[in-house]
Write an enzyme that holds these catalytic residues in place. Structure first.
Site, PDB file in Angstrom:
ATOM      1  N   LYS A  71     -38.549   0.973   6.341  1.00  0.00           N
ATOM      2  CA  LYS A  71     -37.539  -0.090   6.416  1.00  0.00           C
ATOM      3  C   LYS A  71     -36.255   0.251   5.664  1.00  0.00           C
ATOM      4  CE  LYS A  71     -40.729  -3.888   7.343  1.00  0.00           C
ATOM      5  NZ  LYS A  71     -41.166  -5.244   6.952  1.00  0.00           N
ATOM      6  N   ASP A 108     -37.810 -10.662   9.177  1.00  0.00           N
ATOM      7  CA  ASP A 108     -38.986 -11.213   8.473  1.00  0.00           C
ATOM      8  C   ASP A 108     -38.725 -12.628   7.954  1.00  0.00           C
ATOM      9  OD1 ASP A 108     -40.650  -9.055   8.863  1.00  0.00           O
ATOM     10  OD2 ASP A 108     -40.127  -8.085   6.974  1.00  0.00           O
TER      11      ASP A 108
END
Ligand code: ATR
Length: 289
Positions: A71, A108
């Site tokens: 990420k 997220d």
């Protein structure tokens, strides 16, 4: 719907990647929406992540999801980070633009909030302090999203309190005027006193990990308990909270909702997070036991 040579192509990059449920979900959405598409797992070693992401347009990919440990690499690799990614410091969704450039976002937090709104529709940001257990990447996304939603007080609880202190200091800079406290692990049960929401974002309760020994006595029954772990779908903590009468928000919903923006880009339609999508992913999860 068959996958042809003209298929829209996307995937999920990680190392390891075999456990990812994203191919099941995006594959389902391609079929469900009658789209000629392919969504593939991309097993990419950490050292190769940046180069692999930059290669996506050349390989004809419309984008990809990025999972751990890539990420941060995705954040570095893209040409442009949207405002959410910039604040989160990570990218989990890479979208290839028509000129071949890469835009990165982080879904997220939005996935967490959409799931919270769905599974605990009565929850209000102002109903009381939010208690967040854990300070990892997912916890950081949840913290920012809760404060964005208008939570006035946040209690960050972590085994390593220095990490909670660091995150709290970071968040205070972004959200001035909010009360953001780091709480030591010893105080974890006391921190629940008068709270309006509990979010479990540590790895405790996960299959193969120890359970929480949190005492829920101080947590008002009006506070939903949101779990980020989804293997198992019901953790020992959420089972206990459910028996006490709390509204439970499970971790699978966040996984489904965070996938929506990516699919909207490479599928060309906004997919529905419905019982069918949930069931298909759940069946795969259950078959792995
Ligand atoms: P992610 O990025 O997926 O959120 P992570 O960065 O590995 O995952 O974070 C895991 C979280 O679970 C951390 O908050 C970790 O606490 P520490 O910061 O003290 O390591 C927490 N955690 C893991 N095992 C734990 C345990 N046995 N007891 C308490 N907390 C634990």
């Amino acid at each position: 719907m068959l996958t042809t040579g003209a298929a829209r192509v996307a995937g999920v990059m990680g190392w390891p990647i075999t456990h990812s449920l994203s191919p099941v979900l995006h594959g389902h959405w391609f079929r469900r929406h009658g789209i000629d598409g392919a969504y593939v797992p991309l097993a990419v070693r950490p050292d190769d992540a940046i180069a692999a992401i930059r290669m996506l347009p050349k390989l004809g990919f419309l984008g990809c999801n990025v999972t751990q440990p890539h990420k941060e690499a995705a954040f570095a690799a893209v040409d442009l980070r949207d405002a959410v990614a910039a604040r989160m410091g990570v990218v989990n969704t890479v979208m290839v633009q028509s000129d071949g450039s890469l835009i990165g976002t982080s879904t997220d937090g939005a996935g967490f909030m959409a799931n919270l709104r769905e599974q605990a529709p009565d929850w209000r940001p102002e109903q009381g302090p939010a208690v967040l257990l854990g300070t990892g990447g997912a916890a950081r996304a949840v913290a920012i999203t809760l404060l964005d939603a208008g939570v006035l007080e946040l209690r960050l609880v972590n085994r390593t309190v220095a990490k909670a202190d660091a995150l709290a200091a970071d968040l205070r800079l972004i959200f001035q005027g909010r009360r953001i406290d780091a709480v030591g692990w010893q105080e974890r049960s006391a921190a629940l006193e008068g709270a309006g929401l509990l979010v479990q974002a540590t790895s405790l309760g996960m299959k193969g990990q120890p359970n929480h020994d949190l005492q829920l006595d101080g947590l008002p029954l009006s506070a939903p308990v949101a779990e980020l772990v989804y293997v198992p779908l019901e953790t020992e903590l959420t089972a206990r909270a459910r028996r006490r009468g709390h509204r439970i928000v499970d971790g699978l919903g966040m996984l489904l909702h965070q996938a929506v923006p990516g699919f909207a880009h490479w599928g060309g339609v906004t997919p529905t997070v419905d019982a069918e999508a949930r069931q298909i992913v759940l069946e795969v999860l259950r078959s792995r036991r």
